[in-house]
Scaffold this active site. Structure first.
Site, PDB file in Angstrom:
ATOM      1  CB  THR A 196      25.983  14.259  10.166  1.00 62.53           C
ATOM      2  OG1 THR A 196      24.871  13.417  10.449  1.00 62.53           O
ATOM      3  CG2 THR A 196      25.882  14.692   8.708  1.00 62.53           C
ATOM      4  CG  ASP A 197      24.737   9.220  11.819  1.00 60.48           C
ATOM      5  OD1 ASP A 197      24.169  10.302  11.570  1.00 60.48           O
ATOM      6  OD2 ASP A 197      24.317   8.428  12.688  1.00 60.48           O
ATOM      7  CD  GLU A 198      20.836  13.292   9.347  1.00 63.74           C
ATOM      8  OE1 GLU A 198      20.443  13.839   8.306  1.00 63.74           O
ATOM      9  OE2 GLU A 198      20.378  13.551  10.459  1.00 63.74           O
ATOM     10  CE1 TYR A 234      23.153  19.110   8.812  1.00 64.65           C
ATOM     11  CE2 TYR A 234      22.242  16.890   9.023  1.00 64.65           C
ATOM     12  CZ  TYR A 234      23.174  17.843   9.396  1.00 64.65           C
ATOM     13  OH  TYR A 234      24.133  17.550  10.330  1.00 64.65           O
ATOM     14  CE  LYS A 274      27.897  18.612   8.482  1.00 63.01           C
ATOM     15  NZ  LYS A 274      28.647  19.708   9.164  1.00 63.01           N
TER      16      LYS A 274
HETATM   17  P1  NAD Z   1      23.392  23.905  15.859  1.00 62.61           P
HETATM   18  O1  NAD Z   1      22.410  24.228  14.800  1.00 62.61           O
HETATM   19  O2  NAD Z   1      22.938  23.758  17.273  1.00 62.61           O
HETATM   20  O3  NAD Z   1      24.559  24.993  15.871  1.00 62.61           O
HETATM   21  C1  NAD Z   1      25.121  25.512  14.689  1.00 62.61           C
HETATM   22  C2  NAD Z   1      25.906  26.772  15.060  1.00 62.61           C
HETATM   23  O4  NAD Z   1      26.531  27.262  13.868  1.00 62.61           O
HETATM   24  C3  NAD Z   1      25.029  27.906  15.603  1.00 62.61           C
HETATM   25  O5  NAD Z   1      25.634  28.483  16.747  1.00 62.61           O
HETATM   26  C4  NAD Z   1      24.967  28.904  14.452  1.00 62.61           C
HETATM   27  O6  NAD Z   1      24.802  30.245  14.883  1.00 62.61           O
HETATM   28  C5  NAD Z   1      26.317  28.664  13.799  1.00 62.61           C
HETATM   29  N1  NAD Z   1      26.323  29.047  12.372  1.00 62.61           N
HETATM   30  C6  NAD Z   1      25.429  28.701  11.414  1.00 62.61           C
HETATM   31  N2  NAD Z   1      25.760  29.264  10.242  1.00 62.61           N
HETATM   32  C7  NAD Z   1      26.895  29.975  10.447  1.00 62.61           C
HETATM   33  C8  NAD Z   1      27.727  30.752   9.621  1.00 62.61           C
HETATM   34  N3  NAD Z   1      27.457  30.914   8.304  1.00 62.61           N
HETATM   35  N4  NAD Z   1      28.836  31.322  10.165  1.00 62.61           N
HETATM   36  C9  NAD Z   1      29.114  31.170  11.473  1.00 62.61           C
HETATM   37  N5  NAD Z   1      28.356  30.442  12.312  1.00 62.61           N
HETATM   38  C10 NAD Z   1      27.254  29.849  11.807  1.00 62.61           C
HETATM   39  O7  NAD Z   1      24.123  22.585  15.356  1.00 62.61           O
HETATM   40  P2  NAD Z   1      24.676  21.327  16.189  1.00 62.61           P
HETATM   41  O8  NAD Z   1      23.582  20.361  16.383  1.00 62.61           O
HETATM   42  O9  NAD Z   1      25.456  21.828  17.344  1.00 62.61           O
HETATM   43  O10 NAD Z   1      25.664  20.721  15.094  1.00 62.61           O
HETATM   44  C11 NAD Z   1      27.017  21.199  15.016  1.00 62.61           C
HETATM   45  C12 NAD Z   1      27.751  20.395  13.964  1.00 62.61           C
HETATM   46  O11 NAD Z   1      27.717  19.017  14.284  1.00 62.61           O
HETATM   47  C13 NAD Z   1      27.136  20.518  12.561  1.00 62.61           C
HETATM   48  O12 NAD Z   1      28.198  20.563  11.628  1.00 62.61           O
HETATM   49  C14 NAD Z   1      26.338  19.243  12.403  1.00 62.61           C
HETATM   50  O13 NAD Z   1      26.251  18.867  11.047  1.00 62.61           O
HETATM   51  C15 NAD Z   1      27.197  18.266  13.181  1.00 62.61           C
HETATM   52  N6  NAD Z   1      26.507  17.109  13.775  1.00 62.61           N
HETATM   53  C16 NAD Z   1      25.411  17.295  14.569  1.00 62.61           C
HETATM   54  C17 NAD Z   1      24.829  16.188  15.193  1.00 62.61           C
HETATM   55  C18 NAD Z   1      23.633  16.341  16.124  1.00 62.61           C
HETATM   56  O14 NAD Z   1      23.122  15.334  16.609  1.00 62.61           O
HETATM   57  N7  NAD Z   1      23.161  17.548  16.413  1.00 62.61           N
HETATM   58  C19 NAD Z   1      25.355  14.904  14.973  1.00 62.61           C
HETATM   59  C20 NAD Z   1      26.461  14.762  14.137  1.00 62.61           C
HETATM   60  C21 NAD Z   1      27.043  15.882  13.551  1.00 62.61           C
HETATM   61  O1  DAU Z   2      22.470  11.632  12.886  1.00 60.31           O
HETATM   62  C1  DAU Z   2      23.057  12.865  13.134  1.00 60.31           C
HETATM   63  C2  DAU Z   2      22.061  13.979  12.889  1.00 60.31           C
HETATM   64  O2  DAU Z   2      21.149  13.942  13.997  1.00 60.31           O
HETATM   65  C3  DAU Z   2      22.695  15.344  12.781  1.00 60.31           C
HETATM   66  O3  DAU Z   2      23.502  15.382  11.623  1.00 60.31           O
HETATM   67  C4  DAU Z   2      21.643  16.457  12.706  1.00 60.31           C
HETATM   68  O4  DAU Z   2      22.265  17.722  12.718  1.00 60.31           O
HETATM   69  C5  DAU Z   2      20.724  16.331  13.905  1.00 60.31           C
HETATM   70  O5  DAU Z   2      19.687  17.277  13.813  1.00 60.31           O
HETATM   71  C6  DAU Z   2      20.134  14.927  13.970  1.00 60.31           C
HETATM   72  O6  DAU Z   2      19.262  14.696  12.836  1.00 60.31           O
HETATM   73  P1  DAU Z   2      17.839  13.962  13.001  1.00 60.31           P
HETATM   74  O7  DAU Z   2      16.981  14.383  11.892  1.00 60.31           O
HETATM   75  O8  DAU Z   2      18.022  12.506  13.277  1.00 60.31           O
HETATM   76  O9  DAU Z   2      17.384  14.647  14.414  1.00 60.31           O
HETATM   77  P2  DAU Z   2      15.992  15.246  14.937  1.00 60.31           P
HETATM   78  O10 DAU Z   2      16.220  15.607  16.365  1.00 60.31           O
HETATM   79  O11 DAU Z   2      15.440  16.259  14.026  1.00 60.31           O
HETATM   80  O12 DAU Z   2      15.039  13.965  14.874  1.00 60.31           O
HETATM   81  C7  DAU Z   2      15.385  12.743  15.530  1.00 60.31           C
HETATM   82  C8  DAU Z   2      14.300  11.734  15.173  1.00 60.31           C
HETATM   83  O13 DAU Z   2      13.073  12.099  15.804  1.00 60.31           O
HETATM   84  C9  DAU Z   2      13.984  11.647  13.689  1.00 60.31           C
HETATM   85  O14 DAU Z   2      13.663  10.304  13.370  1.00 60.31           O
HETATM   86  C10 DAU Z   2      12.746  12.533  13.525  1.00 60.31           C
HETATM   87  C11 DAU Z   2      12.031  12.327  14.837  1.00 60.31           C
HETATM   88  N1  DAU Z   2      11.221  13.449  15.357  1.00 60.31           N
HETATM   89  C12 DAU Z   2      11.760  14.689  15.389  1.00 60.31           C
HETATM   90  C13 DAU Z   2      11.051  15.742  15.920  1.00 60.31           C
HETATM   91  C14 DAU Z   2      11.644  17.142  15.951  1.00 60.31           C
HETATM   92  C15 DAU Z   2       9.949  13.202  15.867  1.00 60.31           C
HETATM   93  O15 DAU Z   2       9.452  12.048  15.836  1.00 60.31           O
HETATM   94  N2  DAU Z   2       9.248  14.239  16.405  1.00 60.31           N
HETATM   95  C16 DAU Z   2       9.755  15.503  16.446  1.00 60.31           C
HETATM   96  O16 DAU Z   2       9.060  16.415  16.978  1.00 60.31           O
END
Ligand code: NAD
Ligand code: DAU
Length: 332
Positions: free
Chosen positions: A121-123, A148, A152
């Site tokens: 992630t960019d975080e 989190y 990562k």
């Molecule tokens: P998500 O929470 O929707 O999915 C995570 C999946 O991993 C789930 O299906 C869960 O059951 C599985 N999991 C969790 N723990 C496990 C374990 N111990 N063994 C096997 N499976 C397990 O997450 P996402 O949003 O799809 O993110 C996927 C990946 O992408 C993560 O590594 C996250 O850090 C990265 N990422 C997410 C975003 C975003 O915007 N959501 C952006 C950049 C990177």
């Molecule tokens: O940048 C990549 C990351 O993006 C991933 O690594 C994470 O897995 C993914 O969850 C996401 O993280 P954020 O914390 O940015 O996403 P989230 O959807 O939780 O929140 C997006 C923005 O919206 C953040 O500034 C918090 C805000 N927010 C979130 C929720 C759930 C609100 O204002 N209201 C809300 O109800």
């Protein structure tokens, strides 16, 4: 044609990646997923049984991981605890899955010389001021803010150490915020869409000025496949689609697209330590590997995502009440 193991393939981005592989390649795909609250097998229905296998298991289970690495050529590692708000409530599962889980995969990759791509992630880079002209690049120092993002960051450093110390054949990508179908309703965009569907006002943390750099999950998938196919071993690639928007603008777009007044939302308690702004410079991926996003129009991407949540209430409804009860307990 190769055999690809996708960890976390029942989650949001992993399941989009599996659908991308089915539609755009002839690879055989195995998903390893422990089906936490975030995993949903309903995201993986109607896939061809001759090319798709689901394994219910944990990435910390070294014996199972060993068996699956022995059978597959390439591993794309999405499995993680992914939600910042949960990590502030209970960090332990984040350490377990993101650190110990990644370590378990790295040891198997080392044993079988498996090609591993680690999804991050960019975080890991912390956050930027709103007026900072710089964006994150591959040389930005790590400075994570939350439990989190720190786990990562730790997992990325483990991958780098296993590359350097043991010659593991790995690449890393750090992507910005994804949106699209199959995203859990705890996350910002699906939470607000499903709130509006239920007649509940969207909830904006704090003033809503925080900026996220949005990318469609399909574009993330094409970028990952580009890195798996053409990436240089040991390298890190940032993935982003120049999609910076502040949260207030995103909520207003969701409301107006759904026929509601633009100001029909509530400000709620802010997230502790809330990162202000993320912004990705993906020049390396674009110039060195020739990738570019195809879902550039955020407005039409959001409209399609709204349509998906309207058409798939059976997919998200079972998790909505528990999610909202968790937020309500924190004044959010
Ligand atoms: P998500 O929470 O929707 O999915 C995570 C999946 O991993 C789930 O299906 C869960 O059951 C599985 N999991 C969790 N723990 C496990 C374990 N111990 N063994 C096997 N499976 C397990 O997450 P996402 O949003 O799809 O993110 C996927 C990946 O992408 C993560 O590594 C996250 O850090 C990265 N990422 C997410 C975003 C975003 O915007 N959501 C952006 C950049 C990177
Ligand atoms: O940048 C990549 C990351 O993006 C991933 O690594 C994470 O897995 C993914 O969850 C996401 O993280 P954020 O914390 O940015 O996403 P989230 O959807 O939780 O929140 C997006 C923005 O919206 C953040 O500034 C918090 C805000 N927010 C979130 C929720 C759930 C609100 O204002 N209201 C809300 O109800």
């Amino acid at each position: 044609m190769s055999k690809i193991l996708v960890t976390g393939g029942a989650g949001f981005i992993g399941s989009n990646f599996v659908h991308y592989l089915m539609d755009n390649t002839d690879h055989e795909v195995t998903v390893l997923d422990s089906l936490t609250y975030a995993g949903n097998k309903a995201s993986l229905v109607d896939l061809p049984s001759n090319r798709f296998t689901f394994v219910h298991g944990d990435i910390r289970d070294a014996e199972l991981v060993d068996e699956l690495f022995r059978k597959n050529d390439t591993v794309v590692h999405y499995a993680a605890e992914s939600h910042n708000d949960n990590s502030l409530d209970n960090p332990r599962p984040f350490l377990e899955t993101n650190i110990i889980g990644t370590y378990t995969l790295l040891e198997a990759a080392r044993k079988y010389d498996t090609r591993l791509h680690h999804i991050s992630t960019d975080e890991v880079y912390g956050d930027l001021e709103l007026d900072d002209p710089e964006r994150f690049s591959e040389s930005t120092p790590y400075n994570p803010s939350s439990p989190y993002s720190s786990t990562k960051a730790g997992s990325d450093l483990l991958v780098r150490a296993w590359v350097r110390s043991f010659g593991v054949r790995a690449t890393i990508s750090n992507c910005s915020n994804n949106y699209g179908p199959y995203q859990h309703v705890e996350k910002f965009i699906p939470r607000q869409i499903t709130n509006v569907i239920r007649g509940v006002r969207p909830k904006l943390y704090g003033a809503g000025e925080n900026v996220r750099d949005w990318i469609h999950a399909d574009d993330h998938s094409s970028a990952v496949m580009t890195i798996v196919d053409k990436g240089v071993l040991g390298e890190t690639y940032l993935i982003g689609a120049d999609g910076e928007k502040n949260n207030k603008d995103v909520v207003e777009l969701i409301l107006t697209t759904m026929g509601q007044p633009a100001d029909a939302y509530d400000h709620v308690t802010d997230r502790p330590g809330h990162d202000l702004r993320y912004a990705i410079d993906s020049t390396k991926l674009r110039t060195e590997l020739g990738w570019k996003p195809t879902h550039a129009d955020f407005e039409s991407g959001i409209a399609a995502t709204i349509d998906w949540y309207k058409a798939n209430e059976a997919w998200w409804a079972p998790t909505k009440d528990a999610t909202e009860a968790f937020y309500a307990s924190k004044g959010q």
